[in-house]
Every structure is written in C-alpha cells, then in structure tokens.
Design a protein around this motif. Structure first.
Motif, PDB file in Angstrom:
ATOM      1  N   LEU A 136     -13.052 -10.096 -35.598  1.00 22.13           N
ATOM      2  CA  LEU A 136     -12.195  -9.300 -34.708  1.00 22.13           C
ATOM      3  C   LEU A 136     -12.955  -8.744 -33.507  1.00 22.13           C
ATOM      4  O   LEU A 136     -12.341  -8.159 -32.611  1.00 22.13           O
ATOM      5  N   ARG A 137     -14.287  -8.870 -33.525  1.00 22.55           N
ATOM      6  CA  ARG A 137     -15.129  -8.443 -32.396  1.00 22.55           C
ATOM      7  C   ARG A 137     -14.840  -7.006 -31.967  1.00 22.55           C
ATOM      8  O   ARG A 137     -14.763  -6.686 -30.790  1.00 22.55           O
ATOM      9  N   VAL A 155     -14.628  -2.615 -27.930  1.00 22.94           N
ATOM     10  CA  VAL A 155     -14.524  -1.181 -27.624  1.00 22.94           C
ATOM     11  C   VAL A 155     -15.725  -0.642 -26.857  1.00 22.94           C
ATOM     12  O   VAL A 155     -15.618   0.405 -26.216  1.00 22.94           O
ATOM     13  N   ARG A 156     -16.858  -1.349 -26.902  1.00 24.09           N
ATOM     14  CA  ARG A 156     -18.052  -0.844 -26.205  1.00 24.09           C
ATOM     15  C   ARG A 156     -17.786  -0.598 -24.722  1.00 24.09           C
ATOM     16  O   ARG A 156     -18.035   0.516 -24.225  1.00 24.09           O
ATOM     17  N   ASP A 192       6.201 -15.195 -32.422  1.00 23.72           N
ATOM     18  CA  ASP A 192       5.412 -16.326 -31.937  1.00 23.72           C
ATOM     19  C   ASP A 192       4.035 -15.896 -31.435  1.00 23.72           C
ATOM     20  O   ASP A 192       3.358 -16.639 -30.730  1.00 23.72           O
ATOM     21  N   ALA A 193       3.597 -14.698 -31.818  1.00 21.75           N
ATOM     22  CA  ALA A 193       2.315 -14.184 -31.330  1.00 21.75           C
ATOM     23  C   ALA A 193       1.122 -14.855 -31.991  1.00 21.75           C
ATOM     24  O   ALA A 193       0.005 -14.774 -31.481  1.00 21.75           O
ATOM     25  N   TRP A 216      -4.563  -9.823 -34.785  1.00 19.32           N
ATOM     26  CA  TRP A 216      -5.182  -8.514 -35.025  1.00 19.32           C
ATOM     27  C   TRP A 216      -6.264  -8.225 -33.986  1.00 19.32           C
ATOM     28  O   TRP A 216      -6.407  -7.091 -33.543  1.00 19.32           O
ATOM     29  N   GLU A 217      -7.004  -9.240 -33.594  1.00 17.78           N
ATOM     30  CA  GLU A 217      -8.040  -9.051 -32.578  1.00 17.78           C
ATOM     31  C   GLU A 217      -7.429  -8.562 -31.261  1.00 17.78           C
ATOM     32  O   GLU A 217      -7.989  -7.692 -30.590  1.00 17.78           O
ATOM     33  N   HIS A 218      -6.282  -9.105 -30.931  1.00 11.79           N
ATOM     34  CA  HIS A 218      -5.632  -8.745 -29.670  1.00 11.79           C
ATOM     35  C   HIS A 218      -5.203  -7.278 -29.638  1.00 11.79           C
ATOM     36  O   HIS A 218      -5.097  -6.671 -28.575  1.00 11.79           O
ATOM     37  N   GLN A 219      -4.980  -6.678 -30.804  1.00  5.58           N
ATOM     38  CA  GLN A 219      -4.491  -5.297 -30.870  1.00  5.58           C
ATOM     39  C   GLN A 219      -5.597  -4.242 -30.833  1.00  5.58           C
ATOM     40  O   GLN A 219      -5.315  -3.046 -30.724  1.00  5.58           O
ATOM     41  N   VAL A 220      -6.856  -4.662 -30.941  1.00  6.27           N
ATOM     42  CA  VAL A 220      -7.968  -3.709 -31.068  1.00  6.27           C
ATOM     43  C   VAL A 220      -7.997  -2.657 -29.962  1.00  6.27           C
ATOM     44  O   VAL A 220      -8.066  -1.453 -30.247  1.00  6.27           O
TER      45      VAL A 220
END
Length: 374
Positions: free
Chosen positions: A172-173, A178-179, A348-349, A357-361
C-alpha cells in the motif's frame, strides 16, 4: 531460503526455464519400455505446471505480502506462548500503569520493499502471551529539533487475512504516500505501527481473546500499544491513537476501536464486514458466542443500551456488497459521541484489491488528522 525476496523468486524463474527446456531436449530421447517413457514425459509436464504455478504464486505473494514465512504459508508457525483467561478488559487483573517499561531493540526492516526509514523489532507480549514482529515508521518531524518535546499520534495498521505486517508499508506504500503530505503540511505527522496479526496457525483470529487459544485483542491493544509508548515519543491517551485496516483488518479496526474507546479514538475500515463469519477461517466466526460479541454492530448497540455510546469516530469505505452496507449498518446505530462516516467506492474501481485501498491512503490520513491529537 526465505519465502519472500529476490533469491526465491529468481530460483523459481530458473526452475521454470529448466522445466520448459527439458521436454524439448529430452522428449524423443527417453529410452526404455513405453510405460516408462510415458511416465517420464508425464513427470516433465507436471514439473512444468508446478513451476509455472510457483512463479505465479511468488509474484502474487510478493506484490500483496500475503505470507511472510514458510510457517505462515503451511500453517505450521505459532506465535503464541500462552493464552490465559484475561477477563473482559483483556488485562488479566493487571494495570498497565503498574507494568514495567518494555524497552526494545530495533533494527532496519529486513525487506527493502517497505521503503526507507522503517524499523522493526521482535516483541514478546507480556500480557497477551503472543510474540511477533512489529514494524515502525517515524514521521519526518520526529527527529526535527523543533519537535523534540512533541509527542506524536499513532496509527496502528492492520492487514487483511492472510496478510503480512509489511503489507501497509510495502504493497500500500503508506509511508511513501504520507511522507510528502506530512512535509508540506497537508497531513499531520503520525507514527505508523504495523504489528503481526497472523499469529494463530492456519486461522484468522478475528482479533479476539480466546482463553486457551490466543489473546489477539490484548496483543494489539495492550502489548503493542504499550511498547510504542515505552520506546517512542507517542501520545498515551486514546485521543492520540487510531487503527486502520482493510478486509479482515477493517473488521478488526472497527471492532477494537468500539470495544476500547479508552485506548483508541478513531478507526478506518476499508472493504470490511461486521459479521466475522464472513471470513471462513475466522476463529471468532466459528464460535456462536464470539460471532455475536465481536460484531461491531452488536458492540455499538450494547454500548448504546448501557447508556455509554463510545466516543469513537469511524471511517468506513467500500463498494456495494464489499463493505459499504457494513458501514451503513454501523451508521444506523451511531449515537453521539459516536460518529460513522461512510464512503461508497465505485463498483468498477478495482474490486477487493490493493489498488483500491492504496488509492484511499491520502484521504484516510487527512480524515485521521481531524480526529487525533498528539
């Protein structure tokens, strides 16, 4: 050889090449009776299929951090020293303020995929009887002299099942995302903590305490939490702590935050569920009593009925049939000071995947900034 990492991946690629070359080189040269020749050719074909499946598995596992070790994959590894009956509060009659500090030695993370600045330690939970690795990432401001007297809020990151403690930091990086947002002031600086959750061989604990089996709740909400406070400038009160999870980790995040409003102020649940039985390997879902008691909706309704609605903020996201309805169910029973923000993800996301989930971080960490303080 480690299950994850480059050496095993390269070995699987090499074996795949050998498996495909062998039939071309030896197919017509195999001597002996017809039955023996047929058996040898069949074994070559099976070898090629097994190596191809292995390569695909290794690629998927490395991309999604599903299994860390061979023990995790085969269900033979146990991280439980004991599982005493710790009672309703998960403390076994002990007071956290009376427990001695648990100072740990940290080392750089053993997998470069989690990114720079991540450190890890092997923790033996004094209360829970669970032992496992814990990864920690400190915000850019942590070592800034201007913040030397500052305590930081903490977000405890929970993966799905099966899932490695490295998933949030690797697949998820989260730290990479967030850095820069922390550096330019868009997101508050948090300490990120990612503990092992796969602690019971071959099963999802559902983040519950089961005497005689596992004290997963106490591991996450007592031992890991205390260790971070003892070793870092982390806030000690519930106002400084939150949980975030996806899939089975989303269920855990909501369940733990609602169960322990004295320990956590907020939780993020992405593509989760309320009924633990929706995870077929859940220990909680297989126990009729625990199935009810660990359902976040039941926890919320029970607290309301007792006149003690939890001071908990929930962020629930998901697509239709994949977490969205679970959020609506929780919001239906939210009574001040409980709040439930529900966000619908387009069907369709990308489905039930890391990509979604990564896109929502960034969004969830901006939301957390409105809930927590150091």
């Amino acid at each position: 050889m480690s299950l994850t990492g480059t050496p095993f991946f390269l070995t699987s690629i090499l074996l795949l090449i050998v498996a495909f070359v062998l039939p071309f080189a030896l197919w017509g040269r195999i001597a002996g009776p017809p039955l023996l020749r047929s058996l040898a050719r069949l074994l070559m074909l099976l070898f090629a299929q097994v190596t191809a499946i292995t390569v695909v598995f290794v690629m998927v596992n490395n991309a999604n951090n599903l299994y860390d070790t061979w023990g995790d994959l085969l269900g033979t590894g146990s991280h439980i020293e004991e599982a005493q009956n710790l009672g309703p509060d998960g403390m076994g009659g002990r007071q956290i303020k009376n427990e001695p500090k648990q100072l740990q030695r940290f080392r750089p993370a053993d997998d470069p995929k989690v990114g720079p600045g991540v450190q890890m330690t092997d923790l033996r939970g004094r209360i829970s009887g669970v032992q496992g690795e814990v990864y920690v990432w400190l915000p850019p401001q942590y070592n800034d002299p201007a913040y030397r007297n500052r305590k930081f809020p903490v977000v405890e990151l929970l993966p799905g099942y099966p899932g490695s403690a490295k998933t949030w930091l690797g697949s998820l990086r989260v730290a990479d995302q967030v850095r820069p947002l922390m550096q330019n002031g868009q997101v508050k600086p948090y300490i990120l903590v990612s503990p092992r959750t796969d602690v019971f061989p071959g099963a999802d604990t559902g983040c519950v305490n089961i005497p005689g089996k596992v004290n997963a709740d106490s591991w996450l909400t007592v031992d890991v939490r205390k260790m971070i406070v003892d070793n870092f400038r982390a806030g000690e009160t519930a106002d400084s702590w939150a949980l975030a999870g996806y899939s089975a980790g989303a269920h855990c995040a909501a369940k733990l935050a609602l169960s322990h409003p004295d320990r956590y102020r907020a939780a993020v649940a992405m593509s989760g569920y309320n009924d633990p039985a929706l995870e077929r390997d859940s220990l909680a879902g297989k126990d009729p009593k625990l199935r009810i008691e660990s359902n976040p909706m039941h926890i919320l309704k029970s607290a309301n009925a007792a006149g003690r609605p939890p001071r908990t903020a929930l962020y629930v996201s998901g697509a239709a049939g994949d977490g969205y309805q679970a959020g609506l169910g929780l919001r239906q029973f939210a009574s001040f000071p409980t709040t439930v923000d529900v966000h619908r993800i387009a069907s369709d996301a990308g489905g039930h995947t890391m990509k979604v989930w990564e896109h929502q971080v960034p969004q969830i960490f901006r939301w957390l900034g409105m809930q927590l303080r150091g």
